[in-house]
Design an enzyme around this catalytic site. Structure first.
Site, PDB file in Angstrom:
ATOM      1  N   GLY A   1      65.731  55.917  10.983  1.00 20.69           N
ATOM      2  CA  GLY A   1      65.589  55.492  12.367  1.00 20.69           C
ATOM      3  C   GLY A   1      66.779  54.659  12.794  1.00 20.69           C
ATOM      4  CB  CYS A   2      68.105  53.807  16.134  1.00 21.11           C
ATOM      5  SG  CYS A   2      66.552  53.479  17.009  1.00 21.11           S
TER       6      CYS A   2
END
Length: 343
Positions: free
Chosen positions: A148-149
Site C-alpha cells: 500500500g501507499c
C-alpha cells in the site's frame, strides 16, 4: 513484447498504469477491463491517452486475460483473489495492487477487510512487492502483492534504523498525510473538494487497514513485533504521501545520515536528501521516487524521518511496473524514468 492486461482500468491506479505502460518500450497493453465501460474506447474515457492507447474496455473474463503474460489488478479489495488462481494456472503472472495478498495471516486479513479470503492457499506464495527488501524473490515470483501507499513510505523510512537495532521498537509513531486520490475514483462525500478543500483532518485513528501491513513489514526487518501508532490524515491535495516518523534512539554513536545513504546508495528509486533538508511531496509528484530526510531535533534522543512518495506511482502503479520489470528480467527503471512534475 510483454502482453499486459489491466483489470480495473477506470480507477486512478488503473489509468496511472496505462500512463506508464503507454511509453514502456517492452510492453503492449493487450487487455483493459471495466464492467461499466465495456465496449468503450479507453481514450474516450481518458482523452489524455489519445494517440497512446488504442484499446477498448472489455469485461473481465479469465479466457481473455489468459492471452496476457502479466495481469495487473487495479481493483478494490476482494477482486484479485477471485481470479488469481485461474490466471496462475494458465501461466499468467499476477501483480495485485489491492490488499488481497499482502497479509500473511488469512484470519487477520478477514478481520481487517470484512470478508473471507477466497484463496488463502495462495497467500504463502505471494511475494510482497517492495523491491528494496524483496528484489531477488520478486524476480522469480508468479504472484506479487504490491504494498500500500502508506506502508511503502513508512517502511522505507524506518527500515535502516530497525535493521541496525538503533531505536526503541515498542514506541514507533507514523504521522502520515495523504492526498485525496488515495481514496480512489469514486463519489464519496468526504473526498468532495467542498468537503476536503481548505481543511485537514485525521481519520481511522483507532485502526487503519494498512496498520497490520506496516507492522508485518517492520517486524520482518527487526525480527520481533513492533509497537506502532499509525495516524493517517487527509490533506487537500490530489497526489502525495508525507510520512513523518518518530522513534527514540537507543544509541548516540551512529551517524544516521551516513547510515541512510549507505543503505540506499544503490536504490535508484530511493533518494536520501542532504543533511538538514526537508522532504516535500511536490518533489516526487509523478515520479517513482521516495525521498527521505533525517533529523534529530536539538540533537536529542528523538529521531524524525521524513519520507515522501507519490501515492499513485511509488505507492501503487509505478511500484507495480517496477515489480514487473524485475519479474521479466528487465532493467528496474525501464518505463519509470519520468522526472517529477514541478510546480
Amino acid at each position: 513484447m510483454i502482453r499486459a492486461g489491466i483489470v480495473g482500468g477506470t480507477g486512478y491506479t488503473g489509468v496511472e498504469l496505462l500512463r506508464i505502460l503507454a511509453l514502456h518500450p517492452e510492453v503492449e497493453v493487450a487487455v483493459v477491463t471495466s464492467r461499466a465501460d465495456a465496449g468503450v474506447r479507453v481514450d474516450a474515457v481518458y482523452p489524455s491517452l489519445r494517440g497512446h492507447i488504442d484499446a477498448v474496455f472489455t469485461a473481465p473474463e479469465v479466457d481473455t486475460l489468459a492471452a496476457c503474460d502479466v495481469v495487473f489488478f487495479a481493483t478494490p479489495n476482494g477482486t484479485a483473489m477471485l481470479m488469481a488462481e485461474q490466471l496462475l494456472a494458465r501461466g499468467v503472472k499476477v501483480i495485485d495492487l489491492s490488499a488481497d495478498f499482502r497479509l500473511q495471516d488469512a484470519k487477520e486479513w478477514s478481520q481487517w477487510y470484512g470478508m473471507e479470503h477466497a484463496c488463502p492457499d495462495l497467500i504463502a506464495e505471494a511475494v510482497y512487492g517492495l523491491p528494496e527488501i524483496n528484489r531477488e524473490r520478486i524476480k522469480s515470483a508468479r504472484l506479487i502483492a504490491c504494498p500500500g501507499c502508506y506502508p511503502t513510505s513508512v517502511q522505507l523510512g524506518f527500515l535502516p534504523l530497525l535493521e541496525k537495532g538503533l531505536i526503541d521498537c515498542d514506541h514507533l509513531i507514523a504521522d502520515v498525510k495523504s492526498g485525496v486520490s488515495g481514496a480512489g475514483r469514486k463519489a464519496e462525500l468526504a473526498a468532495l473538494m467542498s468537503e476536503c478543500g481548505e481543511s485537514f483532518k485525521a481519520y481511522s485513528v483507532s485502526g487503519h487497514r494498512h496498520l497490520p501491513e506496516i507492522r508485518q513489514g517492520l517486524a520482518l526487518a527487526t525480527g520481533k513485533p513492533v509497537g506502532l501508532t499509525f495516524v493517517p490524515h487527509l490533506t487537500p491535495m490530489i497526489r502525495g504521501i508525507h510520512a513523518t516518523l518518530y522513534a527514540r534512539l537507543e544509541s548516540n554513536t551512529e551517524d544516521l545520515q551516513a547510515l541512510y545513504e549507505q543503505k540506499y546508495k544503490d536504490e535508484i528509486f530511493v533518494d536520501v536528501l542532504p543533511n538538514g533538508a526537508h522532504a516535500d511531496t511536490r518533489s516526487v509528484r509523478g515520479s517513482n521516487r521516495c525521498q527521505i530526510a533525517i533529523h534529530r531535533p536539538q540533537g536529542g534522543q528523538t529521531v524524525v524521518i521524513l519520507s515522501v512518495i507519490d501515492n499513485l506511482v511509488k505507492g501503487a502503479s509505478g511500484q507495480a511496473v517496477q515489480n514487473m520489470n524485475l519479474m521479466f528480467g528487465l532493467a528496474e527503471d525501464v518505463g519509470l524514468s519520468a522526472v517529477a512534475l514541478y510546480p
